[in-house]
Motif scaffolding. Structure first.
Motif, mmCIF file in Angstrom:
data_model
loop_
_atom_site.group_PDB
_atom_site.id
_atom_site.type_symbol
_atom_site.label_atom_id
_atom_site.label_comp_id
_atom_site.label_asym_id
_atom_site.label_seq_id
_atom_site.Cartn_x
_atom_site.Cartn_y
_atom_site.Cartn_z
ATOM 1 N N TRP A 3 5.626 7.901 -1.723
ATOM 2 C CA TRP A 3 7.023 8.283 -1.846
ATOM 3 C C TRP A 3 7.399 8.737 -3.254
ATOM 4 O O TRP A 3 6.940 8.178 -4.241
ATOM 5 C CB TRP A 3 7.924 7.109 -1.463
ATOM 6 C CG TRP A 3 7.859 6.752 -0.014
ATOM 7 C CD1 TRP A 3 7.047 5.832 0.572
ATOM 8 C CD2 TRP A 3 8.637 7.338 1.042
ATOM 9 N NE1 TRP A 3 7.269 5.800 1.934
ATOM 10 C CE2 TRP A 3 8.246 6.710 2.241
ATOM 11 C CE3 TRP A 3 9.629 8.323 1.079
ATOM 12 C CZ2 TRP A 3 8.811 7.033 3.474
ATOM 13 C CZ3 TRP A 3 10.189 8.648 2.308
ATOM 14 C CH2 TRP A 3 9.782 8.014 3.486
ATOM 15 N N SER B 243 2.100 2.353 2.647
ATOM 16 C CA SER B 243 3.211 3.009 1.952
ATOM 17 C C SER B 243 3.313 2.476 0.534
ATOM 18 O O SER B 243 3.127 1.275 0.290
ATOM 19 C CB SER B 243 4.520 2.744 2.698
ATOM 20 O OG SER B 243 5.644 3.142 1.938
ATOM 21 N N TYR C 235 12.429 10.361 -0.839
ATOM 22 C CA TYR C 235 13.620 9.545 -0.582
ATOM 23 C C TYR C 235 14.740 10.073 -1.455
ATOM 24 O O TYR C 235 14.638 10.065 -2.681
ATOM 25 C CB TYR C 235 13.314 8.082 -0.901
ATOM 26 C CG TYR C 235 14.494 7.128 -0.867
ATOM 27 C CD1 TYR C 235 15.545 7.285 0.031
ATOM 28 C CD2 TYR C 235 14.523 6.030 -1.727
ATOM 29 C CE1 TYR C 235 16.611 6.393 0.055
ATOM 30 C CE2 TYR C 235 15.578 5.121 -1.701
ATOM 31 C CZ TYR C 235 16.616 5.299 -0.815
ATOM 32 O OH TYR C 235 17.666 4.415 -0.790
#
Length: 326
Positions: free
Chosen positions: A6, A29, A71
Protein backbone atom coordinates in the motif's frame (compact mmCIF):
# COMPACT_ATOMS: atom_id res chain seq x y z
CA UNK A 1 -2.50 -9.93 -6.32
CA UNK A 2 -1.09 -12.04 -3.48
CA UNK A 3 1.01 -9.37 -1.78
CA UNK A 4 -0.63 -5.97 -1.42
CA UNK A 5 1.89 -3.14 -0.98
CA UNK A 6 0.00 0.00 0.00
CA UNK A 7 0.85 3.61 -0.64
CA UNK A 8 -0.95 6.15 1.54
CA UNK A 9 -1.88 9.53 0.08
CA UNK A 10 -2.46 11.52 3.23
CA UNK A 11 -1.44 10.64 6.77
CA UNK A 12 -3.84 12.53 9.03
CA UNK A 13 -5.67 11.55 12.18
CA UNK A 14 -7.85 8.85 10.59
CA UNK A 15 -4.77 6.86 9.54
CA UNK A 16 -3.27 6.96 13.03
CA UNK A 17 -5.97 5.06 14.90
CA UNK A 18 -8.88 3.98 12.72
CA UNK A 19 -7.26 2.59 9.59
CA UNK A 20 -3.47 2.77 9.21
CA UNK A 21 -2.36 -0.03 11.55
CA UNK A 22 -5.00 -2.40 10.12
CA UNK A 23 -3.22 -2.59 6.75
CA UNK A 24 -0.31 -4.38 8.41
CA UNK A 25 -2.58 -6.71 10.40
CA UNK A 26 -3.88 -8.65 7.38
CA UNK A 27 -1.82 -11.49 5.93
CA UNK A 28 -0.23 -10.56 2.60
CA UNK A 29 -0.58 -6.82 3.15
CA UNK A 30 1.82 -4.11 4.28
CA UNK A 31 2.36 -0.36 4.01
CA UNK A 32 5.15 0.40 1.55
CA UNK A 33 5.05 4.19 1.34
CA UNK A 34 3.26 7.28 2.60
CA UNK A 35 2.77 10.75 1.15
CA UNK A 36 1.99 14.17 2.59
CA UNK A 37 2.50 17.64 1.14
CA UNK A 38 4.36 18.37 4.38
CA UNK A 39 7.84 16.89 4.29
CA UNK A 40 8.00 16.86 8.09
CA UNK A 41 4.67 15.07 8.46
CA UNK A 42 5.44 12.43 5.84
CA UNK A 43 8.88 11.71 7.26
CA UNK A 44 7.62 11.61 10.85
CA UNK A 45 4.74 9.29 9.97
CA UNK A 46 7.04 6.91 8.10
CA UNK A 47 9.52 6.78 10.97
CA UNK A 48 6.87 6.30 13.67
CA UNK A 49 5.16 3.49 11.78
CA UNK A 50 8.27 1.80 10.38
CA UNK A 51 7.39 2.56 6.74
CA UNK A 52 10.27 2.37 4.28
CA UNK A 53 9.41 5.24 1.95
CA UNK A 54 7.80 8.65 2.11
CA UNK A 55 6.92 11.23 -0.53
CA UNK A 56 5.67 14.80 -0.83
CA UNK A 57 4.25 14.26 -4.35
CA UNK A 58 1.23 12.00 -4.95
CA UNK A 59 2.19 11.12 -8.52
CA UNK A 60 5.62 9.94 -7.42
CA UNK A 61 4.05 7.65 -4.84
CA UNK A 62 1.57 6.26 -7.39
CA UNK A 63 4.42 5.66 -9.86
CA UNK A 64 6.49 3.74 -7.29
CA UNK A 65 6.85 0.23 -8.77
CA UNK A 66 6.86 -1.29 -5.29
CA UNK A 67 3.39 0.16 -4.57
CA UNK A 68 0.48 -1.76 -6.12
CA UNK A 69 -2.52 -0.34 -4.22
CA UNK A 70 -3.41 3.17 -3.04
CA UNK A 71 -5.20 4.43 0.07
CA UNK A 72 -6.57 7.97 -0.37
CA UNK A 73 -6.88 9.54 3.08
CA UNK A 74 -7.13 13.21 2.14
CA UNK A 75 -10.15 15.57 2.51
CA UNK A 76 -13.00 14.85 0.03
CA UNK A 77 -12.22 17.59 -2.52
CA UNK A 78 -9.13 15.69 -3.72
CA UNK A 79 -10.56 12.17 -3.58
CA UNK A 80 -11.61 12.06 -7.23
CA UNK A 81 -8.28 13.41 -8.48
CA UNK A 82 -6.15 10.92 -6.56
CA UNK A 83 -8.48 7.97 -7.09
CA UNK A 84 -8.53 8.55 -10.85
CA UNK A 85 -4.74 8.98 -10.94
CA UNK A 86 -4.35 5.64 -9.19
CA UNK A 87 -6.81 3.78 -11.40
CA UNK A 88 -5.27 5.23 -14.57
CA UNK A 89 -1.98 3.77 -13.31
CA UNK A 90 -3.65 0.38 -12.91
CA UNK A 91 -3.60 0.41 -9.12
CA UNK A 92 -6.66 -0.44 -7.01
CA UNK A 93 -7.73 2.30 -4.62
CA UNK A 94 -9.34 2.50 -1.19
CA UNK A 95 -10.86 5.94 -0.56
CA UNK A 96 -11.93 7.57 2.68
CA UNK A 97 -15.60 8.52 3.02
CA UNK A 98 -17.48 10.25 1.59
CA UNK A 99 -16.32 9.06 -1.82
CA UNK A 100 -16.06 12.66 -3.06
CA UNK A 101 -17.17 16.21 -2.30
CA UNK A 102 -20.16 15.93 -4.66
CA UNK A 103 -22.18 13.45 -6.66
CA UNK A 104 -20.66 14.47 -9.99
CA UNK A 105 -17.14 13.54 -8.83
CA UNK A 106 -18.46 10.17 -7.65
CA UNK A 107 -19.81 9.54 -11.16
CA UNK A 108 -16.39 10.43 -12.63
CA UNK A 109 -14.68 7.92 -10.35
CA UNK A 110 -17.14 5.20 -11.36
CA UNK A 111 -16.65 5.88 -15.07
CA UNK A 112 -12.88 5.56 -14.79
CA UNK A 113 -13.16 2.42 -12.69
CA UNK A 114 -15.40 0.88 -15.35
CA UNK A 115 -13.16 2.03 -18.22
CA UNK A 116 -9.95 0.75 -16.64
CA UNK A 117 -11.34 -2.31 -14.91
CA UNK A 118 -9.52 -1.20 -11.75
CA UNK A 119 -11.58 -1.48 -8.55
CA UNK A 120 -12.28 1.40 -6.20
CA UNK A 121 -13.37 0.70 -2.62
CA UNK A 122 -14.73 3.18 -0.07
CA UNK A 123 -14.17 3.36 3.71
CA UNK A 124 -17.76 2.96 4.87
CA UNK A 125 -16.35 0.63 7.52
CA UNK A 126 -19.42 0.63 9.74
CA UNK A 127 -21.08 -1.81 7.35
CA UNK A 128 -18.58 -4.44 8.52
CA UNK A 129 -18.48 -3.75 12.26
CA UNK A 130 -20.02 -6.38 14.56
CA UNK A 131 -22.24 -3.75 16.21
CA UNK A 132 -24.02 -2.84 12.98
CA UNK A 133 -24.07 -6.41 11.68
CA UNK A 134 -26.09 -7.24 14.79
CA UNK A 135 -28.52 -4.40 14.04
CA UNK A 136 -28.83 -5.63 10.47
CA UNK A 137 -29.52 -9.20 11.59
CA UNK A 138 -32.27 -8.05 13.98
CA UNK A 139 -33.98 -6.27 11.08
CA UNK A 140 -33.38 -8.91 8.40
CA UNK A 141 -34.38 -11.80 10.66
CA UNK A 142 -37.81 -10.21 11.12
CA UNK A 143 -37.50 -9.79 14.88
CA UNK A 144 -39.33 -6.44 14.71
CA UNK A 145 -41.46 -7.47 11.74
CA UNK A 146 -42.15 -5.52 8.58
CA UNK A 147 -40.41 -2.14 8.81
CA UNK A 148 -42.74 0.85 8.72
CA UNK A 149 -40.55 3.87 9.44
CA UNK A 150 -36.97 5.03 10.01
CA UNK A 151 -35.78 8.13 11.85
CA UNK A 152 -32.32 9.67 12.29
CA UNK A 153 -31.85 12.07 15.22
CA UNK A 154 -28.50 13.71 15.80
CA UNK A 155 -27.56 16.70 17.93
CA UNK A 156 -24.24 17.90 19.34
CA UNK A 157 -22.98 21.21 20.75
CA UNK A 158 -20.40 23.28 18.85
CA UNK A 159 -16.76 22.28 19.17
CA UNK A 160 -14.21 24.74 20.51
CA UNK A 161 -12.63 25.04 17.06
CA UNK A 162 -15.98 26.11 15.56
CA UNK A 163 -15.65 29.53 17.19
CA UNK A 164 -12.36 30.36 15.46
CA UNK A 165 -13.41 32.01 12.21
CA UNK A 166 -9.79 32.57 11.18
CA UNK A 167 -8.84 28.91 11.44
CA UNK A 168 -11.87 26.70 10.92
CA UNK A 169 -11.35 22.93 10.46
CA UNK A 170 -11.46 21.69 6.88
CA UNK A 171 -14.79 19.97 7.56
CA UNK A 172 -16.35 23.45 7.80
CA UNK A 173 -14.88 24.60 4.49
CA UNK A 174 -17.37 23.44 1.80
CA UNK A 175 -14.85 23.84 -1.02
CA UNK A 176 -12.78 21.13 0.70
CA UNK A 177 -15.33 18.94 2.48
CA UNK A 178 -18.40 19.29 0.24
CA UNK A 179 -20.44 20.87 3.01
CA UNK A 180 -20.30 21.23 6.77
CA UNK A 181 -20.47 18.63 9.50
CA UNK A 182 -23.56 17.19 7.83
CA UNK A 183 -21.54 16.09 4.79
CA UNK A 184 -18.95 14.47 7.04
CA UNK A 185 -21.16 12.70 9.59
CA UNK A 186 -24.50 12.04 7.88
CA UNK A 187 -22.62 10.07 5.23
CA UNK A 188 -22.11 7.19 7.66
CA UNK A 189 -25.75 7.20 8.78
CA UNK A 190 -27.17 7.29 5.26
CA UNK A 191 -24.79 4.61 4.03
CA UNK A 192 -25.80 2.26 6.82
CA UNK A 193 -29.49 2.72 6.09
CA UNK A 194 -29.02 2.16 2.36
CA UNK A 195 -26.95 -0.95 3.08
CA UNK A 196 -29.87 -2.33 5.09
CA UNK A 197 -32.91 -1.08 3.18
CA UNK A 198 -31.66 -0.40 -0.34
CA UNK A 199 -31.09 2.77 -2.31
CA UNK A 200 -32.86 6.01 -1.42
CA UNK A 201 -34.63 7.20 -4.58
CA UNK A 202 -36.19 10.44 -3.34
CA UNK A 203 -34.85 12.96 -0.85
CA UNK A 204 -35.61 16.52 0.14
CA UNK A 205 -34.19 18.73 2.84
CA UNK A 206 -34.30 22.06 4.60
CA UNK A 207 -31.01 23.58 5.71
CA UNK A 208 -30.25 26.63 7.77
CA UNK A 209 -27.51 28.31 9.77
CA UNK A 210 -28.82 29.18 13.22
CA UNK A 211 -25.69 30.04 15.21
CA UNK A 212 -23.77 31.84 12.44
CA UNK A 213 -20.44 30.46 13.60
CA UNK A 214 -19.35 29.47 10.10
CA UNK A 215 -20.51 29.49 6.49
CA UNK A 216 -22.12 26.07 5.90
CA UNK A 217 -25.38 24.82 7.36
CA UNK A 218 -25.46 23.92 11.06
CA UNK A 219 -29.02 22.53 11.16
CA UNK A 220 -30.64 20.15 8.66
CA UNK A 221 -34.01 18.42 8.41
CA UNK A 222 -34.83 15.92 5.68
CA UNK A 223 -37.25 13.29 4.48
CA UNK A 224 -36.51 10.43 2.09
CA UNK A 225 -37.96 7.30 0.48
CA UNK A 226 -36.20 4.02 -0.26
CA UNK A 227 -36.63 2.00 -3.44
CA UNK A 228 -38.79 -0.53 -1.53
CA UNK A 229 -41.27 2.21 -0.54
CA UNK A 230 -40.09 2.62 3.06
CA UNK A 231 -40.03 6.26 4.16
CA UNK A 232 -37.78 7.95 6.68
CA UNK A 233 -36.72 11.29 8.07
CA UNK A 234 -33.72 12.86 9.72
CA UNK A 235 -32.73 15.86 11.80
CA UNK A 236 -29.20 17.06 12.42
CA UNK A 237 -28.13 19.92 14.67
CA UNK A 238 -24.46 20.76 15.16
CA UNK A 239 -25.05 23.74 17.48
CA UNK A 240 -27.34 22.17 20.06
CA UNK A 241 -27.11 22.43 23.83
CA UNK A 242 -25.05 19.89 25.77
CA UNK A 243 -28.22 18.63 27.44
CA UNK A 244 -29.75 17.84 24.04
CA UNK A 245 -26.95 15.61 22.73
CA UNK A 246 -28.35 12.73 20.71
CA UNK A 247 -26.97 10.05 18.40
CA UNK A 248 -29.83 7.80 17.43
CA UNK A 249 -31.36 5.86 14.57
CA UNK A 250 -34.81 4.44 15.32
CA UNK A 251 -36.24 1.66 13.15
CA UNK A 252 -39.92 0.94 13.76
CA UNK A 253 -41.54 -2.33 12.70
CA UNK A 254 -44.95 -3.96 13.04
CA UNK A 255 -43.65 -6.19 15.86
CA UNK A 256 -41.29 -3.85 17.67
CA UNK A 257 -38.56 -1.26 17.44
CA UNK A 258 -34.77 -1.18 17.46
CA UNK A 259 -32.76 1.91 18.37
CA UNK A 260 -29.01 2.27 17.94
CA UNK A 261 -26.28 4.88 17.75
CA UNK A 262 -23.83 5.41 14.92
CA UNK A 263 -20.90 7.16 16.58
CA UNK A 264 -20.85 6.23 20.27
CA UNK A 265 -21.95 2.56 19.98
CA UNK A 266 -24.45 2.76 22.83
CA UNK A 267 -26.15 -0.57 23.63
CA UNK A 268 -28.63 -1.58 20.95
CA UNK A 269 -32.12 -1.02 22.38
CA UNK A 270 -34.63 -3.64 21.25
CA UNK A 271 -38.33 -3.53 22.14
CA UNK A 272 -40.77 -6.31 21.18
CA UNK A 273 -43.84 -7.91 22.70
CA UNK A 274 -41.45 -10.24 24.51
CA UNK A 275 -39.83 -7.40 26.40
CA UNK A 276 -36.96 -4.91 26.32
CA UNK A 277 -33.32 -5.76 25.67
CA UNK A 278 -30.14 -3.69 25.71
CA UNK A 279 -27.52 -5.47 23.62
CA UNK A 280 -23.83 -4.68 24.03
CA UNK A 281 -21.61 -5.50 21.05
CA UNK A 282 -17.85 -4.94 21.09
CA UNK A 283 -15.99 -3.63 18.04
CA UNK A 284 -12.31 -4.22 17.15
CA UNK A 285 -9.70 -1.73 18.36
CA UNK A 286 -8.97 -0.68 14.76
CA UNK A 287 -12.50 0.00 13.55
CA UNK A 288 -11.63 -0.18 9.85
CA UNK A 289 -9.97 -3.59 10.21
CA UNK A 290 -12.95 -5.77 9.10
CA UNK A 291 -13.49 -3.70 5.95
CA UNK A 292 -9.79 -3.43 5.12
CA UNK A 293 -9.46 -7.19 5.48
CA UNK A 294 -12.38 -7.63 3.08
CA UNK A 295 -10.79 -5.26 0.55
CA UNK A 296 -7.46 -7.08 0.72
CA UNK A 297 -9.07 -10.51 0.41
CA UNK A 298 -10.98 -9.26 -2.64
CA UNK A 299 -7.74 -8.07 -4.26
CA UNK A 300 -6.08 -11.37 -3.40
CA UNK A 301 -8.85 -13.24 -5.20
CA UNK A 302 -10.53 -15.18 -2.42
CA UNK A 303 -13.13 -12.74 -1.19
CA UNK A 304 -15.67 -10.21 -2.38
CA UNK A 305 -15.92 -6.71 -0.93
CA UNK A 306 -19.19 -4.97 -1.74
CA UNK A 307 -18.15 -1.58 -0.34
CA UNK A 308 -17.29 -0.20 -3.77
CA UNK A 309 -17.46 3.26 -5.28
CA UNK A 310 -20.68 2.27 -7.07
CA UNK A 311 -22.37 1.28 -3.80
CA UNK A 312 -21.08 4.43 -2.08
CA UNK A 313 -22.26 6.92 -4.71
CA UNK A 314 -25.96 7.01 -3.65
CA UNK A 315 -24.85 8.54 -0.32
CA UNK A 316 -23.51 11.61 -2.12
CA UNK A 317 -26.62 11.77 -4.29
CA UNK A 318 -28.85 11.85 -1.21
CA UNK A 319 -26.72 14.40 0.64
CA UNK A 320 -26.54 16.67 -2.39
CA UNK A 321 -30.33 16.46 -2.77
CA UNK A 322 -30.86 17.29 0.90
CA UNK A 323 -28.49 20.26 0.69
CA UNK A 324 -30.19 21.51 -2.47
CA UNK A 325 -27.12 21.18 -4.69
CA UNK A 326 -29.36 20.05 -7.56
Amino acid sequence: MKLISWGFIGCGEVTEKKSGPAFNEVSGSHIEAVMSRSRERAQSYAQRHDIKKWYTDAQELINDPDVNAIYVATPPSSHATFAIMAMRAGKPVYVEKPLAANYEDCARINRVSEETGVPCFVAYYRRYLPYFLRVKSIINDGIIGNITNVQIRFSVPPRDCDYNRDSLPWRLQPEISGGGYFYDLAAHQLDLLQDIFGVIVRAHGYCTNRAHLYEPEDTVSACFRFENGLVGSGSWCFVGHESAKEDCIEVVGEKGMVTFSVFNYAPIHLVTSEGVSNIVVENPSYVQFPLIRSVIEDLQGFGLCKCTSVSATPVNWVMDRILGKF
